[in-house]
Every structure is written in C-alpha cells, then in structure tokens.
Scaffold this motif. Structure first.
Motif, PDB file in Angstrom:
ATOM      1  N   VAL A 148      17.064  29.540 -16.854  1.00 13.56           N
ATOM      2  CA  VAL A 148      16.931  28.089 -16.284  1.00 13.56           C
ATOM      3  C   VAL A 148      16.128  27.937 -15.191  1.00 13.56           C
ATOM      4  N   PHE A 149      15.926  28.829 -14.312  1.00 11.97           N
ATOM      5  CA  PHE A 149      14.918  28.661 -13.293  1.00 11.97           C
ATOM      6  C   PHE A 149      13.287  28.600 -13.978  1.00 11.97           C
ATOM      7  N   ALA A 150      13.110  29.470 -14.856  1.00  7.67           N
ATOM      8  CA  ALA A 150      11.724  29.686 -15.355  1.00  7.67           C
ATOM      9  C   ALA A 150      11.482  28.367 -16.207  1.00  7.67           C
ATOM     10  N   GLY A 151      12.461  28.088 -16.770  1.00  5.33           N
ATOM     11  CA  GLY A 151      12.219  27.030 -17.691  1.00  5.33           C
ATOM     12  C   GLY A 151      12.073  25.531 -17.204  1.00  5.33           C
ATOM     13  N   ALA A 152      13.083  25.327 -16.177  1.00  4.84           N
ATOM     14  CA  ALA A 152      12.772  24.227 -15.293  1.00  4.84           C
ATOM     15  C   ALA A 152      11.445  24.291 -14.644  1.00  4.84           C
ATOM     16  N   THR A 153      10.889  25.278 -14.148  1.00  7.71           N
ATOM     17  CA  THR A 153       9.621  25.334 -13.393  1.00  7.71           C
ATOM     18  C   THR A 153       8.557  24.950 -14.441  1.00  7.71           C
ATOM     19  N   LYS A 154       8.514  25.152 -15.768  1.00  9.74           N
ATOM     20  CA  LYS A 154       7.480  25.098 -16.626  1.00  9.74           C
ATOM     21  C   LYS A 154       7.886  23.519 -17.177  1.00  9.74           C
ATOM     22  N   ALA A 155       9.091  23.199 -17.193  1.00  9.46           N
ATOM     23  CA  ALA A 155       9.214  21.825 -17.868  1.00  9.46           C
ATOM     24  C   ALA A 155       8.959  20.703 -16.828  1.00  9.46           C
ATOM     25  N   PHE A 156       8.780  21.052 -15.552  1.00  7.66           N
ATOM     26  CA  PHE A 156       8.926  19.746 -14.500  1.00  7.66           C
ATOM     27  C   PHE A 156       7.624  20.056 -13.497  1.00  7.66           C
ATOM     28  N   GLN A 157       7.159  21.135 -13.249  1.00  2.66           N
ATOM     29  CA  GLN A 157       6.059  21.176 -12.353  1.00  2.66           C
ATOM     30  C   GLN A 157       4.773  20.818 -12.930  1.00  2.66           C
ATOM     31  N   PRO A 158       3.769  20.263 -12.098  1.00  2.00           N
ATOM     32  CA  PRO A 158       2.424  19.894 -12.514  1.00  2.00           C
ATOM     33  C   PRO A 158       1.763  21.121 -13.333  1.00  2.00           C
ATOM     34  N   ILE A 159       1.026  21.048 -14.268  1.00  2.00           N
ATOM     35  CA  ILE A 159       0.458  22.320 -14.853  1.00  2.00           C
ATOM     36  C   ILE A 159      -0.458  22.874 -13.795  1.00  2.00           C
ATOM     37  N   GLU A 160      -1.124  22.208 -12.868  1.00  2.00           N
ATOM     38  CA  GLU A 160      -2.091  22.639 -11.842  1.00  2.00           C
ATOM     39  C   GLU A 160      -1.395  23.597 -10.896  1.00  2.00           C
ATOM     40  N   LYS A 161      -0.294  23.247 -10.673  1.00  2.00           N
ATOM     41  CA  LYS A 161       0.472  24.257  -9.726  1.00  2.00           C
ATOM     42  C   LYS A 161       1.224  25.302 -10.235  1.00  2.00           C
ATOM     43  N   LEU A 162       1.276  25.108 -11.683  1.00  2.00           N
ATOM     44  CA  LEU A 162       1.833  26.134 -12.545  1.00  2.00           C
ATOM     45  C   LEU A 162       0.625  27.280 -12.659  1.00  2.00           C
TER      46      LEU A 162
END
Length: 118
Positions: free
Chosen positions: A17-31
């Motif tokens: 859930v944490f990893a998925g939410a990070t990839k689903a909602f954070q800007p690509i540049e930040k990821l």
C-alpha cells in the motif's frame, strides 16, 4: 502459525500500500530520485504499477475481513507475479541490488499464498 501468517500478511499489505501509493501519486521527478528505474517507463506505466501494488496490498487484507479469503489468495499470487517481473527487469538491467527486494517480496508472497491454499 496462523498468527505468524496473519502478521506477515498485514506487513506485506502495508509495504505494498505504501509503495503503491508512492508510485501512484508522487510526481515522476520526485520518484526518480529514489527510483531511477521510473525514467525507463512512461508516466502511465509507473502509475499503473503503483495502482496494481496499492490495490493488491489492500487485497491482501480486506477480503479476509468479509470472508472472501480466495481474493486474498488472488492478490498474493498477482503481487508475486508482479514482483517476479520486477526482479527480471532489474536483472536484465544488470541491477542485482535492485532485484533483491523484489525477489524477497515474491518469496514472501508465495509463502503466504501456499499457506492460504493449505
């Protein structure tokens, strides 16, 4: 054993859930700062992976609360397949260090799935 399996299931759910939410909602540049592999994929694919992980993580726990344990099994198997794919991608990129978490998660998900079947 049931308690240990339940704890493992909840921990895996939290990870996904944490990893998925990070990839689903954070800007690509930040990821891209922490996950350089996102530069090799389109934004849509990164978001799709994130949503698959997020929903799969919820699927590890929520169906069991309403007596639909078979959906937990499906979520564990699907997430294991996703992690095997991630490990293969990392290994093809000569990134063995990046493949290790995916392999560990795939093995843990396989253990959860096997005990759900038994």
């Amino acid at each position: 054993m049931v308690i240990a399996l339940s704890i493992l299931n909840v921990l895996l759910a939290l990870v996904f859930v944490f990893a998925g939410a990070t990839k689903a909602f954070q800007p690509i540049e930040k990821l891209a700062v922490k996950m350089p592999w996102v530069n090799d994929f389109s934004t849509r694919n990164v978001r799709l992976i994130g949503w698959a992980e997020l929903l799969g993580g919820m699927g590890l726990v929520l169906p069991g609360t309403v007596g639909l344990g078979i959906l937990q099994l499906v979520a564990a198997v699907c997430l294991a397949i996703l992690m095997i794919g991630a490990a293969i991608w990392h290994l093809r990129q000569k990134d063995t260090k990046g493949a290790i978490p995916s392999i560990v998660l795939a093995v843990l998900l396989a253990v959860v799935a096997l005990f759900m079947v038994a």
